[in-house]
Design a protein around this motif. Structure first.
Motif, PDB file in Angstrom:
ATOM      1  N   ALA A  60       0.840  -1.203   0.000  1.00 50.75           N
ATOM      2  CA  ALA A  60       0.000   0.000   0.000  1.00 50.75           C
ATOM      3  C   ALA A  60       0.872   1.250   0.000  1.00 50.75           C
ATOM      4  O   ALA A  60       0.667   2.166  -0.799  1.00 50.75           O
ATOM      5  CB  ALA A  60      -0.928  -0.008   1.218  1.00 50.75           C
ATOM      6  N   ALA A  82       2.504   1.749  -3.377  1.00 47.57           N
ATOM      7  CA  ALA A  82       1.568   2.224  -4.399  1.00 47.57           C
ATOM      8  C   ALA A  82       1.180   3.679  -4.140  1.00 47.57           C
ATOM      9  O   ALA A  82       1.073   4.477  -5.075  1.00 47.57           O
ATOM     10  CB  ALA A  82       0.331   1.330  -4.451  1.00 47.57           C
ATOM     11  N   LEU A  83       0.972   4.030  -2.874  1.00 43.59           N
ATOM     12  CA  LEU A  83       0.630   5.416  -2.554  1.00 43.59           C
ATOM     13  C   LEU A  83       1.795   6.352  -2.888  1.00 43.59           C
ATOM     14  O   LEU A  83       1.597   7.450  -3.402  1.00 43.59           O
ATOM     15  CB  LEU A  83       0.278   5.551  -1.066  1.00 43.59           C
ATOM     16  CG  LEU A  83      -1.030   4.887  -0.617  1.00 43.59           C
ATOM     17  CD1 LEU A  83      -1.146   4.935   0.907  1.00 43.59           C
ATOM     18  CD2 LEU A  83      -2.244   5.555  -1.257  1.00 43.59           C
ATOM     19  N   ARG A 123       2.097   6.730  -6.663  1.00 43.83           N
ATOM     20  CA  ARG A 123       1.041   7.615  -7.144  1.00 43.83           C
ATOM     21  C   ARG A 123       1.398   9.076  -6.868  1.00 43.83           C
ATOM     22  O   ARG A 123       1.175   9.956  -7.701  1.00 43.83           O
ATOM     23  CB  ARG A 123      -0.258   7.215  -6.439  1.00 43.83           C
ATOM     24  CG  ARG A 123      -1.498   7.729  -7.044  1.00 43.83           C
ATOM     25  CD  ARG A 123      -2.717   7.152  -6.352  1.00 43.83           C
ATOM     26  NE  ARG A 123      -2.842   7.596  -4.977  1.00 43.83           N
ATOM     27  CZ  ARG A 123      -4.005   7.818  -4.373  1.00 43.83           C
ATOM     28  NH1 ARG A 123      -5.131   7.610  -5.027  1.00 43.83           N
ATOM     29  NH2 ARG A 123      -4.054   8.201  -3.130  1.00 43.83           N
ATOM     30  N   ALA A 124       1.961   9.333  -5.686  1.00 41.92           N
ATOM     31  CA  ALA A 124       2.329  10.705  -5.332  1.00 41.92           C
ATOM     32  C   ALA A 124       3.541  11.192  -6.125  1.00 41.92           C
ATOM     33  O   ALA A 124       3.647  12.366  -6.463  1.00 41.92           O
ATOM     34  CB  ALA A 124       2.611  10.796  -3.833  1.00 41.92           C
ATOM     35  N   MET A 141      -6.730  -4.786   1.236  1.00 45.98           N
ATOM     36  CA  MET A 141      -6.088  -3.548   1.674  1.00 45.98           C
ATOM     37  C   MET A 141      -7.123  -2.526   2.140  1.00 45.98           C
ATOM     38  O   MET A 141      -6.867  -1.325   2.123  1.00 45.98           O
ATOM     39  CB  MET A 141      -5.259  -2.966   0.523  1.00 45.98           C
ATOM     40  CG  MET A 141      -4.080  -3.849   0.120  1.00 45.98           C
ATOM     41  SD  MET A 141      -3.363  -3.431  -1.499  1.00 45.98           S
ATOM     42  CE  MET A 141      -2.554  -1.874  -1.132  1.00 45.98           C
ATOM     43  N   ALA A 170      -6.913   1.897  -2.330  1.00 42.73           N
ATOM     44  CA  ALA A 170      -5.916   0.873  -2.648  1.00 42.73           C
ATOM     45  C   ALA A 170      -5.997   0.496  -4.124  1.00 42.73           C
ATOM     46  O   ALA A 170      -4.985   0.464  -4.831  1.00 42.73           O
ATOM     47  CB  ALA A 170      -6.124  -0.356  -1.770  1.00 42.73           C
ATOM     48  N   ALA A 196      -4.650   3.271  -6.308  1.00 45.15           N
ATOM     49  CA  ALA A 196      -3.184   3.374  -6.279  1.00 45.15           C
ATOM     50  C   ALA A 196      -2.543   2.205  -7.017  1.00 45.15           C
ATOM     51  O   ALA A 196      -1.555   2.374  -7.739  1.00 45.15           O
ATOM     52  CB  ALA A 196      -2.692   3.450  -4.838  1.00 45.15           C
ATOM     53  N   LEU A 197      -3.115   1.007  -6.852  1.00 44.73           N
ATOM     54  CA  LEU A 197      -2.574  -0.157  -7.564  1.00 44.73           C
ATOM     55  C   LEU A 197      -2.747   0.003  -9.073  1.00 44.73           C
ATOM     56  O   LEU A 197      -1.856  -0.333  -9.856  1.00 44.73           O
ATOM     57  CB  LEU A 197      -3.264  -1.443  -7.088  1.00 44.73           C
ATOM     58  CG  LEU A 197      -2.972  -1.891  -5.653  1.00 44.73           C
ATOM     59  CD1 LEU A 197      -3.876  -3.064  -5.273  1.00 44.73           C
ATOM     60  CD2 LEU A 197      -1.506  -2.282  -5.480  1.00 44.73           C
ATOM     61  N   ALA A 245      -3.057   2.883 -10.711  1.00 45.22           N
ATOM     62  CA  ALA A 245      -2.164   3.955 -11.158  1.00 45.22           C
ATOM     63  C   ALA A 245      -0.754   3.419 -11.346  1.00 45.22           C
ATOM     64  O   ALA A 245      -0.086   3.695 -12.346  1.00 45.22           O
ATOM     65  CB  ALA A 245      -2.161   5.101 -10.140  1.00 45.22           C
ATOM     66  N   ARG A 246      -0.311   2.613 -10.390  1.00 48.62           N
ATOM     67  CA  ARG A 246       1.023   2.048 -10.439  1.00 48.62           C
ATOM     68  C   ARG A 246       1.178   1.138 -11.661  1.00 48.62           C
ATOM     69  O   ARG A 246       2.204   1.144 -12.342  1.00 48.62           O
ATOM     70  CB  ARG A 246       1.251   1.256  -9.148  1.00 48.62           C
ATOM     71  CG  ARG A 246       2.655   0.924  -8.835  1.00 48.62           C
ATOM     72  CD  ARG A 246       2.750   0.304  -7.456  1.00 48.62           C
ATOM     73  NE  ARG A 246       2.094  -0.990  -7.377  1.00 48.62           N
ATOM     74  CZ  ARG A 246       2.542  -2.001  -6.633  1.00 48.62           C
ATOM     75  NH1 ARG A 246       3.625  -1.853  -5.900  1.00 48.62           N
ATOM     76  NH2 ARG A 246       1.887  -3.138  -6.589  1.00 48.62           N
ATOM     77  N   ALA A 254      -1.086  11.857 -14.598  1.00 52.30           N
ATOM     78  CA  ALA A 254      -0.618  11.252 -13.342  1.00 52.30           C
ATOM     79  C   ALA A 254      -1.136  12.043 -12.146  1.00 52.30           C
ATOM     80  O   ALA A 254      -1.554  11.475 -11.136  1.00 52.30           O
ATOM     81  CB  ALA A 254       0.903  11.199 -13.330  1.00 52.30           C
ATOM     82  N   ALA A 297      -3.590  10.720  -9.291  1.00 53.82           N
ATOM     83  CA  ALA A 297      -3.079  10.749  -7.918  1.00 53.82           C
ATOM     84  C   ALA A 297      -4.011  11.518  -6.987  1.00 53.82           C
ATOM     85  O   ALA A 297      -4.050  11.258  -5.785  1.00 53.82           O
ATOM     86  CB  ALA A 297      -1.688  11.369  -7.888  1.00 53.82           C
TER      87      ALA A 297
END
Lengths: 456, 456
Positions: free
Chosen positions: A232, A235-236, A239-240, B222, B232, B235-236, B238-239, B259, B263
């Motif tokens: 987590a 991934a956070l 993303r940031a 998560m 979660a 973010a997953l 996005a990654r 992005a 985000a």
């Protein structure tokens, strides 16, 4: 001490978790000297409790911000021919195999020697210096190596002004931190230094810094205990980071490579969590009379701790070997003893003590599952000062993770910190063979209690 | 039916969660006609159970893959002057204010009319057609609007070959889906159509598709229930997306903007989860004799369901108004009745019924917390066919989320699905005012039971 302990136990009972109310007398194994030391500390109890409240406040209320990524020679003024390693100080002859293999590989990577024999010669001759990361405002996972050209993340604790540093997590497979040492290891280190590090640095400087405390608190609420599991948080963070990375980059293929590298590594955040841990824990050191632990670190041979009142002094004992789950083809016999500065994560209240947040990780502990995860956190609560005000656990109705390990409590009840960790192969070049848990050895806490009792 | 129900209840009791063993007789309020219908279905019980096992297997074992993002006119052959909306079919005069405001805004966005008066004239004259998303292999959150130039994500169920579609989540603030309708809404829609959508499409096509079932299973572990909480999963995703986005882009500033947009939006994944839900649920429709629900959808006026054996037939009842937490300055009085196709998430076993995975979301239910989250999942288990084999919940030691809502069980015990949802302001142009939970109305399940009994 352990404010709210009774209430915590009641809550666990309400949730159906078996709670053992431990006997508070010193364990039968304690020596007369230890019993006397604990008695002397008990006589200073009020002073110590006040000191621990101060150290605890510093430990938990820092504001770590990920601000930069730069080569270690720039960020740390780290000179050539110096190799930083994990854990307490240790001389070359006592180092375990994977640590040695990694050091020789790092010397080759830096171009200080052309092969392992020449590298070993330099080390034995004292022409390459070996020092702990912790002596350089830094931490490193597993072997924990840092040399001058390696890029390091810079975490600034904005509540106290101090900084901490850590290398970029190398990902899975053959990696230096687990003692792997072939050409692919060096190729990845080169890419990190030449492309990924500079891009991350440019992105972070442009971002103004990424606040880590809220990100870590959020990740804890998403099943990460931030040692064994960082999916987590990784991934956070990805993303940031990505908007700043894309804006900073002049070549979109570099962005793609970096994005792919980060996306492929669920433990990417571990190193950042470690630097955040160091940034948070350092200001808690040096509080007179405080019995709280400010560092736990392992070098594959010794386990070392530092205690707030006793500043930079190390207390060491032989390290235990983790037990857990092994990759196919490996077993407990192949495991190296415990290694790495990553136990800084447990030092700040995450990792093993925050297992209740991360039932998926509890599968490394016996049968695994929700009850075992709850029980692990309950047990660590018994040796901690209080609950973390920011790192809270949803499965415990947002109660804080236990934080502030008190060496007196550890020795009184004979429970040592539980550390979630990766397992390296004991043979040089093997790399990671599994993941599991390990107990800190009691002896270093006993030494600390004796030293604290004397330090009136 | 509800295989393993007893065991589930025992587990919850072991965890200290109060479990109500519901009375299995029809509720006292049931009409003689309903009692007779249930009796007739009971006589066909064995056939129905076999059919439900088949529908359940189709519902839970699909393989949704995010494969593309294209304008609706391309992906759906959606003609000009057609507006798709959430929920069951509804004519303009019965639509709620935010739905109407959004439709007029969409007509302006498409350039079919210059202002709201002209747009309303077109709609009233039938020169703009209004149809449910569900009739077009699509779903939409809240007002759920889709028009021809809007980019839609394409989710392919590789186990069955069907596709489902959804718009890109617009993020927070003034957004069309909550009935906001000013110039900023249209500006964002234009950016989505002109830059974000094409870039996402190129990235997804180059990626070969992103498998959603493992990503959703991971996100459930998560703390996401994937309706109220998608941080979660977002973010997953996005990654996973960013490497492909960076590689597909020829302008890195476009990458940075996309992005940053992703985000900044913890609910980015909700729309993708909805399309995955539609892709998973559609193949479960049309199994003769199956009493499992395949669609739940709301248009702000009516709540509509579809049941497997009865294919595309809608059963509707007046929709309830959600209760929950409101943004500052708003209260329950400002809330629009429940709206959106997002209840497809509950239809596949996530959302309200998966609350045990997401104790953070349980704060919307009374006192909130772990016990309430467990109790919510326990209750929904009572109306479900079985536990999901892929969507598992760590706090329940990896037991599956309850899935396969059986209309017979709903009517027998009088418990209707619990839906986690956003709350729109009832006045046009207000936008989102909060988030909460809402119950599906019993009446549509009762109608379905009557129809099933007749459909011998």
């Amino acid at each position: 001490m352990s404010l709210g302990l009774g209430l915590f136990a009641e809550d666990l009972q309400r949730l159906g978790v078996p709670v053992v109310h431990l006997d508070w007398r010193p364990p039968a194994t304690a020596s007369p000297a230890l019993v006397a030391a604990l008695d002397r500390l008990e006589a200073r109890r009020d002073t110590i409790e006040l000191a621990n409240a101060e150290a605890f406040a510093r430990l938990v209320n820092g504001e770590p911000v990920l601000v930069d990524c730069r080569p270690a020679w720039e960020a740390l003024d780290l000179p050539q021919r110096t190799v930083l390693h994990a854990g307490p100080p240790i001389a070359w002859p006592r180092m375990c195999e994977p640590m040695r293999a990694a050091i020789l590989c790092a010397v080759r990577y830096e171009g200080w020697a052309a092969n392992d024999d020449a590298a070993a010669e330099l080390v034995r001759a004292g022409q390459v210096r070996l020092e702990p990361c912790h002596h350089w405002k830094a931490v490193g996972p597993m072997t924990g190596l840092i040399t001058s050209s390696m890029p390091v993340f810079v975490v600034e604790n904005r509540a106290h002004g101090n900084r901490a540093h850590v290398t970029i997590n190398e990902g899975l497979g053959k990696v230096l931190r687990f003692g792997a040492n072939d050409a692919s290891v060096i190729a990845r280190l080169s890419w990190l230094a030449q492309e990924a590090g500079p891009l991350l640095g440019a992105a972070l400087r442009a971002s103004g810094g990424i606040a880590l405390r809220p990100l870590m608190a959020q990740a804890l609420g998403m099943g990460d205990e931030m040692h064994q599991r960082n999916v987590a948080a990784s991934a956070l963070l990805a993303r940031a980071l990505m908007p700043h990375v894309a804006r900073a980059a002049d070549r979109h293929h570099a962005v793609a490579r970096l994005a792919e590298f980060i996306a492929g590594n669920d433990q990417f955040f571990l190193n950042v969590a470690m630097a955040a841990g160091k940034a948070l824990a350092d200001p808690a050191a040096g509080v007179p009379e405080s019995t709280l632990v400010t560092v736990m670190a392992r070098n594959g041979t010794d386990f070392g701790i530092r205690v707030s009142a006793l500043g930079e002094r190390w207390f060491t004992a032989p390290v235990n070997t983790p037990v857990g789950l092994y990759f196919p083809g490996f077993s407990a016999e192949d495991a190296n003893p415990d290694m790495g500065d990553s136990a800084i994560v447990e030092t700040i209240g995450l990792g093993g003590g925050a297992m209740a947040a991360s039932p998926a990780v509890a599968r490394f502990v016996g049968a695994g599952g929700m009850r075992e995860a709850m029980a692990a956190t309950s047990e660590i609560q018994e040796i901690c000062f209080a609950e973390h005000p920011h790192f809270r656990i949803p499965t415990l109705d947002e109660r804080g993770a236990p934080a502030g390990i008190d060496v007196r409590r550890v020795v009184e009840i004979g429970v040592t910190p539980l550390i979630n960790t990766g397992i390296a192969g004991r043979k040089a070049g093997t790399g990671q063979i599994g993941a599991g848990v390990v107990r800190a050895p009691l002896a270093c806490f006993e030494q600390a209690v004796l030293a604290l009792a004397d330090a009136t």
